[in-house]
Design a protein around this motif. Structure first.
Motif, PDB file in Angstrom:
ATOM      1  N   HIS A 131     -16.635  -8.998  12.984  1.00 38.07           N
ATOM      2  CA  HIS A 131     -17.252  -9.376  11.713  1.00 38.07           C
ATOM      3  C   HIS A 131     -16.661  -8.615  10.529  1.00 38.07           C
ATOM      4  CE1 HIS A 131     -20.863 -10.910   9.475  1.00 38.07           C
ATOM      5  NE2 HIS A 131     -20.618  -9.848   8.741  1.00 38.07           N
ATOM      6  N   HIS A 132     -16.609  -7.295  10.626  1.00 39.06           N
ATOM      7  CA  HIS A 132     -16.133  -6.512   9.488  1.00 39.06           C
ATOM      8  C   HIS A 132     -14.613  -6.582   9.337  1.00 39.06           C
ATOM      9  CE1 HIS A 132     -19.410  -4.338   7.362  1.00 39.06           C
ATOM     10  NE2 HIS A 132     -20.066  -4.866   8.372  1.00 39.06           N
ATOM     11  N   LEU A 133     -13.909  -6.857  10.410  1.00 39.11           N
ATOM     12  CA  LEU A 133     -12.473  -7.098  10.284  1.00 39.11           C
ATOM     13  C   LEU A 133     -12.225  -8.419   9.547  1.00 39.11           C
ATOM     14  CD1 LEU A 133      -9.673  -5.995  10.922  1.00 39.11           C
ATOM     15  CD2 LEU A 133      -9.735  -7.273  13.073  1.00 39.11           C
ATOM     16  N   SER A 134     -13.081  -9.409   9.796  1.00 39.30           N
ATOM     17  CA  SER A 134     -12.983 -10.669   9.046  1.00 39.30           C
ATOM     18  C   SER A 134     -13.240 -10.425   7.564  1.00 39.30           C
ATOM     19  CB  SER A 134     -13.973 -11.700   9.598  1.00 39.30           C
ATOM     20  OG  SER A 134     -13.650 -12.079  10.920  1.00 39.30           O
ATOM     21  N   SER A 147      -0.227  -2.946  -0.664  1.00 39.88           N
ATOM     22  CA  SER A 147      -0.996  -2.040   0.186  1.00 39.88           C
ATOM     23  C   SER A 147      -2.263  -1.653  -0.560  1.00 39.88           C
ATOM     24  CB  SER A 147      -0.180  -0.797   0.558  1.00 39.88           C
ATOM     25  OG  SER A 147       0.205  -0.080  -0.609  1.00 39.88           O
ATOM     26  N   ALA A 148      -3.341  -1.401   0.185  1.00 41.38           N
ATOM     27  CA  ALA A 148      -4.618  -1.077  -0.458  1.00 41.38           C
ATOM     28  C   ALA A 148      -5.589  -0.508   0.552  1.00 41.38           C
ATOM     29  CB  ALA A 148      -5.230  -2.329  -1.098  1.00 41.38           C
ATOM     30  N   ALA A 149      -6.519   0.315   0.050  1.00 38.45           N
ATOM     31  CA  ALA A 149      -7.700   0.665   0.830  1.00 38.45           C
ATOM     32  C   ALA A 149      -8.652  -0.525   0.810  1.00 38.45           C
ATOM     33  CB  ALA A 149      -8.379   1.888   0.235  1.00 38.45           C
ATOM     34  N   VAL A 150      -9.351  -0.740   1.914  1.00 39.96           N
ATOM     35  CA  VAL A 150     -10.241  -1.896   2.033  1.00 39.96           C
ATOM     36  C   VAL A 150     -11.605  -1.397   2.506  1.00 39.96           C
ATOM     37  CG1 VAL A 150     -10.564  -4.190   3.008  1.00 39.96           C
ATOM     38  CG2 VAL A 150      -8.247  -3.286   2.716  1.00 39.96           C
ATOM     39  N   LEU A 151     -12.615  -1.606   1.669  1.00 40.24           N
ATOM     40  CA  LEU A 151     -13.973  -1.169   1.977  1.00 40.24           C
ATOM     41  C   LEU A 151     -14.858  -2.393   2.159  1.00 40.24           C
ATOM     42  CD1 LEU A 151     -15.689   1.458   2.228  1.00 40.24           C
ATOM     43  CD2 LEU A 151     -16.252   1.166  -0.192  1.00 40.24           C
ATOM     44  N   THR A 152     -15.562  -2.471   3.283  1.00 39.78           N
ATOM     45  CA  THR A 152     -16.496  -3.563   3.524  1.00 39.78           C
ATOM     46  C   THR A 152     -17.897  -2.987   3.684  1.00 39.78           C
ATOM     47  OG1 THR A 152     -16.318  -3.567   5.946  1.00 39.78           O
ATOM     48  CG2 THR A 152     -14.687  -4.841   4.707  1.00 39.78           C
ATOM     49  N   LEU A 164     -13.995   1.239   6.549  1.00 37.41           N
ATOM     50  CA  LEU A 164     -12.859   1.575   5.699  1.00 37.41           C
ATOM     51  C   LEU A 164     -11.596   1.238   6.474  1.00 37.41           C
ATOM     52  CD1 LEU A 164     -11.477   2.874   3.225  1.00 37.41           C
ATOM     53  CD2 LEU A 164     -11.630   5.078   4.423  1.00 37.41           C
ATOM     54  N   ALA A 165     -10.745   0.459   5.852  1.00 40.62           N
ATOM     55  CA  ALA A 165      -9.479   0.077   6.472  1.00 40.62           C
ATOM     56  C   ALA A 165      -8.353   0.291   5.479  1.00 40.62           C
ATOM     57  CB  ALA A 165      -9.521  -1.383   6.927  1.00 40.62           C
ATOM     58  N   VAL A 166      -7.139   0.247   5.988  1.00 35.69           N
ATOM     59  CA  VAL A 166      -5.945   0.292   5.147  1.00 35.69           C
ATOM     60  C   VAL A 166      -5.119  -0.947   5.456  1.00 35.69           C
ATOM     61  CG1 VAL A 166      -3.747   1.450   4.747  1.00 35.69           C
ATOM     62  CG2 VAL A 166      -5.835   2.792   4.885  1.00 35.69           C
ATOM     63  N   GLY A 167      -4.743  -1.659   4.399  1.00 28.50           N
ATOM     64  CA  GLY A 167      -3.875  -2.814   4.548  1.00 28.50           C
ATOM     65  C   GLY A 167      -2.493  -2.503   4.017  1.00 28.50           C
ATOM     66  N   GLY A 169       1.267  -4.652   3.976  1.00 31.52           N
ATOM     67  CA  GLY A 169       2.003  -5.839   4.388  1.00 31.52           C
ATOM     68  C   GLY A 169       1.095  -6.807   5.108  1.00 31.52           C
ATOM     69  N   ASN A 170       1.431  -7.121   6.368  1.00 35.00           N
ATOM     70  CA  ASN A 170       0.577  -8.022   7.142  1.00 35.00           C
ATOM     71  C   ASN A 170      -0.318  -7.276   8.122  1.00 35.00           C
ATOM     72  OD1 ASN A 170       2.397  -7.220   9.113  1.00 35.00           O
ATOM     73  ND2 ASN A 170       2.628  -9.263   9.995  1.00 35.00           N
ATOM     74  N   ALA A 171      -0.352  -5.932   8.018  1.00 33.44           N
ATOM     75  CA  ALA A 171      -1.128  -5.115   8.955  1.00 33.44           C
ATOM     76  C   ALA A 171      -2.415  -4.614   8.304  1.00 33.44           C
ATOM     77  CB  ALA A 171      -0.298  -3.922   9.434  1.00 33.44           C
ATOM     78  N   LEU A 172      -3.469  -4.573   9.089  1.00 34.44           N
ATOM     79  CA  LEU A 172      -4.772  -4.107   8.627  1.00 34.44           C
ATOM     80  C   LEU A 172      -5.346  -3.198   9.701  1.00 34.44           C
ATOM     81  CD1 LEU A 172      -6.786  -4.469   6.271  1.00 34.44           C
ATOM     82  CD2 LEU A 172      -7.696  -6.464   7.459  1.00 34.44           C
ATOM     83  N   GLU A 173      -5.520  -1.923   9.356  1.00 31.54           N
ATOM     84  CA  GLU A 173      -5.984  -0.929  10.325  1.00 31.54           C
ATOM     85  C   GLU A 173      -7.333  -0.359   9.879  1.00 31.54           C
ATOM     86  OE1 GLU A 173      -4.754   3.461  12.182  1.00 31.54           O
ATOM     87  OE2 GLU A 173      -3.581   2.571  10.545  1.00 31.54           O
ATOM     88  N   VAL A 174      -8.336  -0.478  10.753  1.00 31.29           N
ATOM     89  CA  VAL A 174      -9.655   0.080  10.466  1.00 31.29           C
ATOM     90  C   VAL A 174      -9.632   1.568  10.787  1.00 31.29           C
ATOM     91  CG1 VAL A 174     -12.107   0.022  11.040  1.00 31.29           C
ATOM     92  CG2 VAL A 174     -10.809  -2.115  10.918  1.00 31.29           C
ATOM     93  N   LEU A 175     -10.002   2.395   9.810  1.00 32.21           N
ATOM     94  CA  LEU A 175      -9.988   3.851   9.988  1.00 32.21           C
ATOM     95  C   LEU A 175     -11.329   4.386  10.471  1.00 32.21           C
ATOM     96  CD1 LEU A 175      -8.029   4.986   6.785  1.00 32.21           C
ATOM     97  CD2 LEU A 175      -7.130   4.361   9.041  1.00 32.21           C
ATOM     98  N   ARG A 176     -12.412   3.878   9.916  1.00 35.57           N
ATOM     99  CA  ARG A 176     -13.730   4.356  10.343  1.00 35.57           C
ATOM    100  C   ARG A 176     -14.804   3.344   9.981  1.00 35.57           C
ATOM    101  NH1 ARG A 176     -12.714   8.864   6.351  1.00 35.57           N
ATOM    102  NH2 ARG A 176     -13.660   8.264   4.359  1.00 35.57           N
ATOM    103  N   GLU A 177     -15.932   3.479  10.652  1.00 31.41           N
ATOM    104  CA  GLU A 177     -17.054   2.567  10.461  1.00 31.41           C
ATOM    105  C   GLU A 177     -18.373   3.330  10.453  1.00 31.41           C
ATOM    106  OE1 GLU A 177     -15.438  -1.406  12.855  1.00 31.41           O
ATOM    107  OE2 GLU A 177     -16.794   0.005  13.870  1.00 31.41           O
ATOM    108  N   LEU A 178     -19.361   2.770   9.796  1.00 32.53           N
ATOM    109  CA  LEU A 178     -20.758   3.159   9.969  1.00 32.53           C
ATOM    110  C   LEU A 178     -21.438   2.082  10.797  1.00 32.53           C
ATOM    111  CD1 LEU A 178     -21.778   4.395   6.391  1.00 32.53           C
ATOM    112  CD2 LEU A 178     -21.443   5.794   8.437  1.00 32.53           C
ATOM    113  N   HIS A 179     -22.375   2.495  11.654  1.00 32.64           N
ATOM    114  CA  HIS A 179     -22.965   1.549  12.593  1.00 32.64           C
ATOM    115  C   HIS A 179     -24.469   1.375  12.374  1.00 32.64           C
ATOM    116  CE1 HIS A 179     -19.568   1.766  15.855  1.00 32.64           C
ATOM    117  NE2 HIS A 179     -19.189   1.193  14.728  1.00 32.64           N
ATOM    118  N   PHE A 180     -24.954   0.207  12.796  1.00 31.77           N
ATOM    119  CA  PHE A 180     -26.365  -0.133  12.805  1.00 31.77           C
ATOM    120  C   PHE A 180     -27.151   0.952  13.553  1.00 31.77           C
ATOM    121  CE2 PHE A 180     -30.006  -2.323  14.674  1.00 31.77           C
ATOM    122  CZ  PHE A 180     -30.492  -3.055  13.598  1.00 31.77           C
TER     123      PHE A 180
END
Length: 612
Positions: A131-134, A147-152, A164-167, A169-180
């Motif tokens: 979900h959050h990757l989408s 390139s950019a920081a990506v916050l969802t 929090l992810a970093v994009g 080019g065509n790559a998107l890497e999730v660095l950390r998450e907060l969970h339910f």
């Protein structure tokens, strides 16, 4: 290659189709079914996307779904076990639906797709993204940034509530998450519920109510409900919430802390509710500022992309922009779950299949103004209007713009139905109701006689992009109406001592600037900047209005009434026009005056849709 993205079965179902990574079309199902936040499989939206591309369902190479149902079910089960025996009533209500439908969602999707193309092995063409990757993909891949920081930030996906992810080019890497269950979106929704508004639709109202109040409860929220760290990470005190185990957002302990039970929708709003709105808005902004500052430190990047339902909080977005932790901020215009359909398709194209990413030219994004929905030829418009018994003229382009601009300058309210429908919750000059921002009574007129909604809710200005800095404290574009800025000091009006002493809803009818209809009580405005390249006809209308009045702005609100989805096709627009206090209507080049219509075609539109 064609990739179909789908979000459905929760709320705001939508579909999006990519051709070789380029967006062909995207739309929410609610626009076709006329059911607000429709969660059903987006059959009509899928059919529209296919028709827009001129292909059939068997031509689709992959179908990407926006989340992973098994992970969501895992979260549901673990939560019930963790809180047992509390929550049995909620468990008993939820489990039959999951066991009957949602747990076997892949089979359900394959069945729907097979109805469209039975000869295809859809099991081999189905892809599922988290979900959050989408959300992150919907924010980064269409953005103008290499390139950019990506916050969802939203309520909850499978487990994640923010990421929090970093994009690059065509790559998107999730660095950390907060969970339910620790969720900024659910915290804001808890106050939405407590203030008497509907969760997942009333958050806009809470944000609009906040400037009428004072953040007198912010200390209580920080002391009892949430522990926020310097980096913006936080934990909620679940002793005050009921959304894990019950059928409500908050419990009796929450109500005791804030002085009474939740407001019922029919009860009057008081200064207490306004203060609660101001308080949770301030806490939300503080958390978002901490998160973005930490993201800047962690990634070392100068550009930020935002998505998720919380990213629709345009007041907070404006403060993030002014904070300067990031030089540029781009927010996905369909930031909520509908945008998950787009994100799922883009994530499949770039992330799963490894296809390269090409930035749009001239520093633009690839959303094309978010005008991604259906459009109608003049022949189709004329046929629809004639079938409904409408009286109309078909004007040339220049005459249509001149006539509508003159009507608006004369104080009339105009329906404006042009080109492709917008994707996302904002009307951006495709499906809009317009008015003169200089008129003190325009906000009340639009709210009570046309939108049939609460009088306190503010309206947004559309402004010529080249004139925005002359009227507002902003030095960036805001094409998607997702940034709030203050009206410039030299456009404000002096306040009398009695007016300055007013508080609460009594502040509503005080003219604060030269554009009172779009100036909120705190001198803010949710801005849409309009450029000639993205929407030439709307730009031409604003230009003509400026020529007539000296004002390069118009009031812009969505073409619908309270509780109704934004209009999609010409018949929707005519029915809304006839059921409200709009004076004129422009659909393509068709021009209609209310006074020329058969009164028998009017309807009780105010009660046609359930309140939102």
């Amino acid at each position: 290659m064609f990739i179909l993205g789908i979000s459905s079965y929760y709320h705001d179902s939508a579909a999006c189709l990519l051709r070789d990574g380029v967006i062909v079309g995207a739309a929410q199902e609610e626009r076709f079914t006329r059911v607000k936040h429709d969660p059903a499989f987006p059959l009509n939206a899928v059919k529209y996307c296919l028709a827009q591309a001129g292909v059939s369902m068997q031509d689709v190479d992959y179908v990407a779904f926006y989340d992973k149902p098994f992970l969501k079910f895992d979260r549901l089960i673990e939560t019930y076990i963790a809180f047992a025996p509390r929550g049995f009533a909620s468990f008993r209500k939820a489990m039959p639906v999951w066991l009957r439908e949602k747990l076997f969602l892949k089979d359900l999707l394959i069945g729907e797709l097979a109805n469209l193309a039975p000869a295809v092995d859809w099991a081999a063409r189905m892809l599922f993204g988290e979900h959050h990757l989408s959300h992150a993909a919907s924010a980064f891949y269409p953005s103008p940034f290499e390139s950019a920081a990506v916050l969802t930030l939203d309520g909850v996906g499978e487990w994640a509530t923010s990421s929090l992810a970093v994009g690059r080019g065509n790559a998107l890497e999730v660095l950390r998450e907060l969970h339910f269950p620790h969720s900024l979106g659910l915290l804001y929704s808890a106050f939405t519920y407590y203030a008497g508004f509907k969760v997942n639709s009333g958050e806009y109202k809470l944000m609009g109510l906040a400037p009428y109040g004072q953040p007198t409860y912010a200390g209580l929220i920080r002391e009892h409900l949430i522990d926020v760290k310097d980096d913006g990470s936080f934990r909620l005190n679940m002793d005050y919430f009921d959304y894990c185990t019950g059928l409500k957002m908050v419990n009796a302990r929450f109500e005791q802390l804030f002085g009474g039970p939740a407001r019922l929708p029919h009860e009057a709003l008081t200064t207490r509710h306004m203060d609660l709105a101001a308080s949770i808005q301030q806490v939300t902004e503080d958390i978002m500022l901490r998160l973005t500052r930490a993201a800047a430190r962690t990634t070392g990047l100068s550009d930020l992309c935002l998505a998720g339902g919380v990213a629709l909080n345009c007041v907070a977005n404006g403060k993030l922009l002014r904070d300067g932790a990031f030089k540029r901020i781009w927010v996905q215009p369909a930031a909520g779950d509908a945008g998950g359909a787009l994100g799922a398709a883009l994530s499949a194209h770039h992330g799963m299949l490894g296809m390269p990413r090409t930035l749009a030219a001239n520093g633009a994004d690839s959303m094309r103004g978010s005008y991604l929905g259906p459009s109608f030829s003049q022949q189709e418009i004329n046929a629809s209007l004639s079938a409904l018994g409408a009286v109309y003229e078909v004007l040339c382009d220049d005459e249509l713009v001149a006539r509508c601009a003159a009507d608006l300058a004369d104080g009339q309210a105009a329906g404006w139905f042009q080109g492709r429908m917008e994707f996302g919750p904002r009307a951006l000059g495709g499906r809009s109701i317009l008015g003169d921002p200089r008129r003190v009574d325009m906000q009340k007129t639009l709210n009570l006689k046309i939108k049939f909604r609460e009088s306190f809710r503010p309206f947004a200005p559309s402004v010529l992009a080249e004139d925005a800095a002359d009227w507002f404290d902003i030095d960036a574009t805001s094409a998607y109406m997702l940034m709030v800025a203050e009206v410039k000091l030299d456009r404000r009006l002096p306040m009398s001592a009695p007016d300055s002493a007013l508080f609460g809803i009594d502040q509503l009818n005080v003219a604060r600037s030269q554009i009172p209809a779009v100036t909120h009580v705190d001198y803010s405005a949710r801005i849409q900047t309009v450029d000639a390249l993205t929407n030439p006809r709307y730009h031409a209308l604003l230009t003509e209005f400026k020529r007539l009045t000296g004002c390069p702005l118009l009031v812009n609100t969505s073409f619908n009434v309270r509780g109704e989805p934004i209009v999609c096709e010409p018949g929707d627009a005519f029915r809304c026009f006839m059921g409200t206090g709009m004076d004129v209507l422009a659909i393509g080049n068709a021009y209609l005056r209310k006074s020329a219509q058969d009164p028998a075609l009017a309807r009780d539109y105010q009660h046609a849709f359930a309140p939102d």
